[in-house]
Design a protein around this motif. Structure first.
Motif, short mmCIF file in Angstrom:
data_model
loop_
_atom_site.label_atom_id
_atom_site.label_comp_id
_atom_site.label_asym_id
_atom_site.label_seq_id
_atom_site.Cartn_x
_atom_site.Cartn_y
_atom_site.Cartn_z
N PRO A 1 -5.10 5.55 2.93
CA PRO A 1 -5.38 4.15 3.24
C PRO A 1 -6.20 3.98 4.51
O PRO A 1 -5.98 4.67 5.52
CB PRO A 1 -3.97 3.56 3.41
N LEU A 2 -7.17 3.07 4.42
CA LEU A 2 -8.08 2.79 5.54
C LEU A 2 -7.82 1.39 6.07
O LEU A 2 -7.99 0.40 5.36
CB LEU A 2 -9.54 2.90 5.07
N ASP B 1 -8.42 -1.28 3.30
CA ASP B 1 -7.15 -1.45 2.60
C ASP B 1 -6.25 -2.42 3.34
O ASP B 1 -5.35 -3.01 2.75
CB ASP B 1 -6.45 -0.10 2.45
N TYR B 2 -6.46 -2.55 4.64
CA TYR B 2 -5.83 -3.62 5.42
C TYR B 2 -6.71 -3.90 6.63
O TYR B 2 -7.54 -3.07 7.01
CB TYR B 2 -4.39 -3.26 5.84
N PHE B 3 -6.56 -5.08 7.19
CA PHE B 3 -7.27 -5.45 8.42
C PHE B 3 -6.27 -5.65 9.55
O PHE B 3 -5.22 -6.28 9.36
CB PHE B 3 -8.07 -6.75 8.23
N ALA B 4 -6.60 -5.11 10.71
CA ALA B 4 -5.85 -5.37 11.93
C ALA B 4 -6.63 -6.38 12.75
O ALA B 4 -7.79 -6.13 13.12
CB ALA B 4 -5.65 -4.09 12.73
N ILE B 5 -6.03 -7.51 13.00
CA ILE B 5 -6.69 -8.56 13.79
C ILE B 5 -6.33 -8.33 15.25
O ILE B 5 -5.20 -8.58 15.68
CB ILE B 5 -6.26 -9.96 13.31
N ASN B 6 -7.29 -7.81 15.99
CA ASN B 6 -7.04 -7.43 17.39
C ASN B 6 -7.30 -8.62 18.30
O ASN B 6 -8.45 -9.00 18.53
CB ASN B 6 -7.94 -6.25 17.76
N VAL B 7 -6.22 -9.20 18.78
CA VAL B 7 -6.31 -10.31 19.73
C VAL B 7 -5.62 -9.92 21.03
O VAL B 7 -5.24 -10.78 21.82
CB VAL B 7 -5.66 -11.59 19.15
N SER B 8 -5.46 -8.61 21.27
CA SER B 8 -4.59 -8.18 22.36
C SER B 8 -5.17 -7.12 23.27
O SER B 8 -4.48 -6.64 24.17
CB SER B 8 -3.27 -7.66 21.76
N SER B 9 -6.42 -6.71 23.07
CA SER B 9 -7.01 -5.75 24.00
C SER B 9 -7.19 -6.40 25.36
O SER B 9 -7.64 -7.55 25.46
CB SER B 9 -8.37 -5.27 23.49
N LEU C 1 0.84 -1.20 0.00
CA LEU C 1 0.00 0.00 0.00
C LEU C 1 0.88 1.25 0.00
O LEU C 1 1.91 1.28 0.68
CB LEU C 1 -0.91 0.03 1.24
N ARG C 2 0.42 2.26 -0.72
CA ARG C 2 1.17 3.51 -0.75
C ARG C 2 0.54 4.49 0.24
O ARG C 2 -0.66 4.80 0.15
CB ARG C 2 1.16 4.11 -2.16
N PHE C 3 1.37 4.97 1.17
CA PHE C 3 0.93 5.89 2.21
C PHE C 3 1.52 7.28 1.92
O PHE C 3 2.72 7.40 1.65
CB PHE C 3 1.41 5.42 3.58
N PRO C 4 0.71 8.35 1.98
CA PRO C 4 1.24 9.69 1.72
C PRO C 4 2.23 10.17 2.77
O PRO C 4 3.09 11.01 2.49
CB PRO C 4 0.00 10.58 1.68
N ASN C 5 2.13 9.66 3.98
CA ASN C 5 3.15 9.86 5.00
C ASN C 5 3.06 8.72 6.00
O ASN C 5 2.16 7.88 5.91
CB ASN C 5 3.04 11.24 5.67
N ARG C 6 3.98 8.68 6.96
CA ARG C 6 4.11 7.52 7.84
C ARG C 6 3.27 7.58 9.12
O ARG C 6 3.33 6.67 9.93
CB ARG C 6 5.59 7.35 8.24
N VAL C 7 2.51 8.65 9.31
CA VAL C 7 1.81 8.86 10.58
C VAL C 7 0.33 8.49 10.45
O VAL C 7 -0.40 9.12 9.67
CB VAL C 7 1.95 10.32 11.06
N GLY C 8 -0.10 7.50 11.21
CA GLY C 8 -1.48 7.06 11.15
C GLY C 8 -2.24 7.29 12.45
O GLY C 8 -1.64 7.49 13.51
N PHE D 1 -2.73 7.75 7.16
CA PHE D 1 -3.67 6.63 7.11
C PHE D 1 -4.47 6.64 8.38
O PHE D 1 -4.12 7.30 9.37
CB PHE D 1 -2.96 5.29 6.88
N VAL D 2 -5.60 5.94 8.37
CA VAL D 2 -6.48 5.91 9.52
C VAL D 2 -6.96 4.47 9.73
O VAL D 2 -7.23 3.75 8.77
CB VAL D 2 -7.69 6.87 9.34
N GLU D 3 -7.05 4.08 10.99
CA GLU D 3 -7.53 2.75 11.33
C GLU D 3 -8.84 2.87 12.11
O GLU D 3 -8.86 3.38 13.23
CB GLU D 3 -6.49 2.00 12.16
N ALA D 4 -9.93 2.45 11.48
CA ALA D 4 -11.23 2.47 12.14
C ALA D 4 -11.35 1.24 13.05
O ALA D 4 -10.63 0.27 12.92
CB ALA D 4 -12.35 2.47 11.11
#
Length: 349
Positions: free
Chosen positions: A142-143, A174-182, A58-65, A87-90
């Motif tokens: 990117p989402l 654009d990507y999935f974060a699998i949250n197994v750590s909350s 994925l191409r990100f316009p900058n490194r800060v999400g 980028f943003v992670e919902a």
């Protein structure tokens, strides 16, 4: 900074010193801003930074999400790019809509540059987020979408629960974060164990491949978000499972159960149940990033998150091996100027 001296105190006065009320009002305001294109353009001109990078395809316009948790239900997605995020992670979203844990469940600790939360994945559900994305569209950055286990789903039902969320949101993320750590959903962290994680990643990988084939495109990257409280041996086992199932990356880290590093006047809040984020987590988060980077020979991309409250923290995280960084507590406590300063510092090297 102006935000620290004037804006944040005003927000807390209006919110009766309840951090969750402040969060809700801020999100509501940003949701309104997201519907005002001229204002978004002006803000982006001021806050934005140009530092393009390609990570896990994925191409990100900058490194800060923006880390998960700030905009769980995607209510202000168009606003985040205007505030300088690359980028943003919902999320974290779950298959079932759920109210989360009883209130109060969010504590701001400004002297410690920290937050304690036990929100418990309060969200409107994966189908609701999918409907919003279908009608309002995606942001132009990117989402990522963080998915977790519904509290009502037993651990034995976790695989199907995650699969339902992945299926509902697959056309949009654009990507999935699998949250197994909350730490705030009972039993969730058990899914980091070798056997449970193997079953989960195998099922999600197979479903992702099937959905991608049906859509005639490459599979959407799947990342795993890890806890900072794992031992090195447990983290090493987790990485072996991730490698076996071709996970695209690691997000390190989630919040911690540790209470080390709280300022003296706020130490009494350490008794509150929940995950601690912010400055006290910074060192441990970097240690985990460094371990992942070294253990995988630098071949597995890492999103570093935890205690990033300025450009120096972000640079240390990248030096430890992260390819991208995320902020949450720093943004909540210090406002969008933090994103601008980090993004522009990184873009100039």
């Amino acid at each position: 900074m102006l935000f620290d001296r004037m804006i944040r105190p005003a927000l807390y006065r209006l919110g009766k010193n309840d951090p969750e009320v402040v969060h809700e009002r801020t999100l509501r305001a940003l949701g309104g801003l997201a519907k005002m294109p001229p204002a978004l353009t002006a803000l982006r001109r001021y806050f934005g930074s140009d530092d393009p990078v390609t990570v896990f395809g994925l191409r990100f316009p900058n490194r800060v999400g923006l880390a998960a948790g700030m905009d769980k239900d995607g209510r202000a997605l168009a606003a985040w790019a205007a505030l300088g995020f690359g980028f943003v992670e919902a999320g974290t979203v779950t298959r079932l809509a759920q109210p989360g844990n009883p209130k109060p469940r969010l504590y701001a600790l400004p002297e410690s540059d920290a937050v304690i939360n036990r929100m418990g994945f309060n969200n409107a559900g994966a189908d609701a987020l999918a409907e919003r994305l279908a009608t309002q569209g995606k942001p132009d950055i990117p989402l990522g979408v963080s998915i977790g286990k519904s509290k009502a789903a037993a651990l034995a039902e976790a695989v199907g629960d995650y699969q339902a969320s992945l299926r509902a949101l697959y056309p949009y993320a654009d990507y999935f974060a699998i949250n197994v750590s909350s730490p705030n959903t009972p039993g969730l962290r058990a899914l980091q164990d070798r056997s449970a994680l193997t079953e989960l990643l195998a099922a999600l990988g197979e479903l992702s491949g099937s959905l991608a084939e049906r859509a005639g495109r490459a599979p959407t990257p799947l990342l795993v978000k890890v806890a900072p409280d794992l031992t090195d041996s447990a983290l090493g086992e987790l990485l072996e499972v991730c490698d076996a199932h071709q996970v695209a990356g690691i997000i390190a880290t989630n919040t911690t159960l540790s209470r080390d590093g709280l300022a003296g006047t706020e130490a009494h809040l350490g008794k509150e149940i929940g995950g601690l984020s912010g400055r006290p987590l910074a060192g441990r988060a970097r240690d985990v990033v460094r371990f992942v980077h070294e253990h995988t020979g630098g071949k597995l991309p890492i999103i570093g998150v935890g205690g990033i409250l300025g450009p120096h923290d972000a640079r240390l995280m990248l030096d430890a091996g992260a390819s991208l960084v995320q902020v949450y507590t720093g943004f909540a406590l210090h406002g969008p100027g933090l994103v601008r300063s980090i993004g522009r510092a990184l873009s100039t090297g």
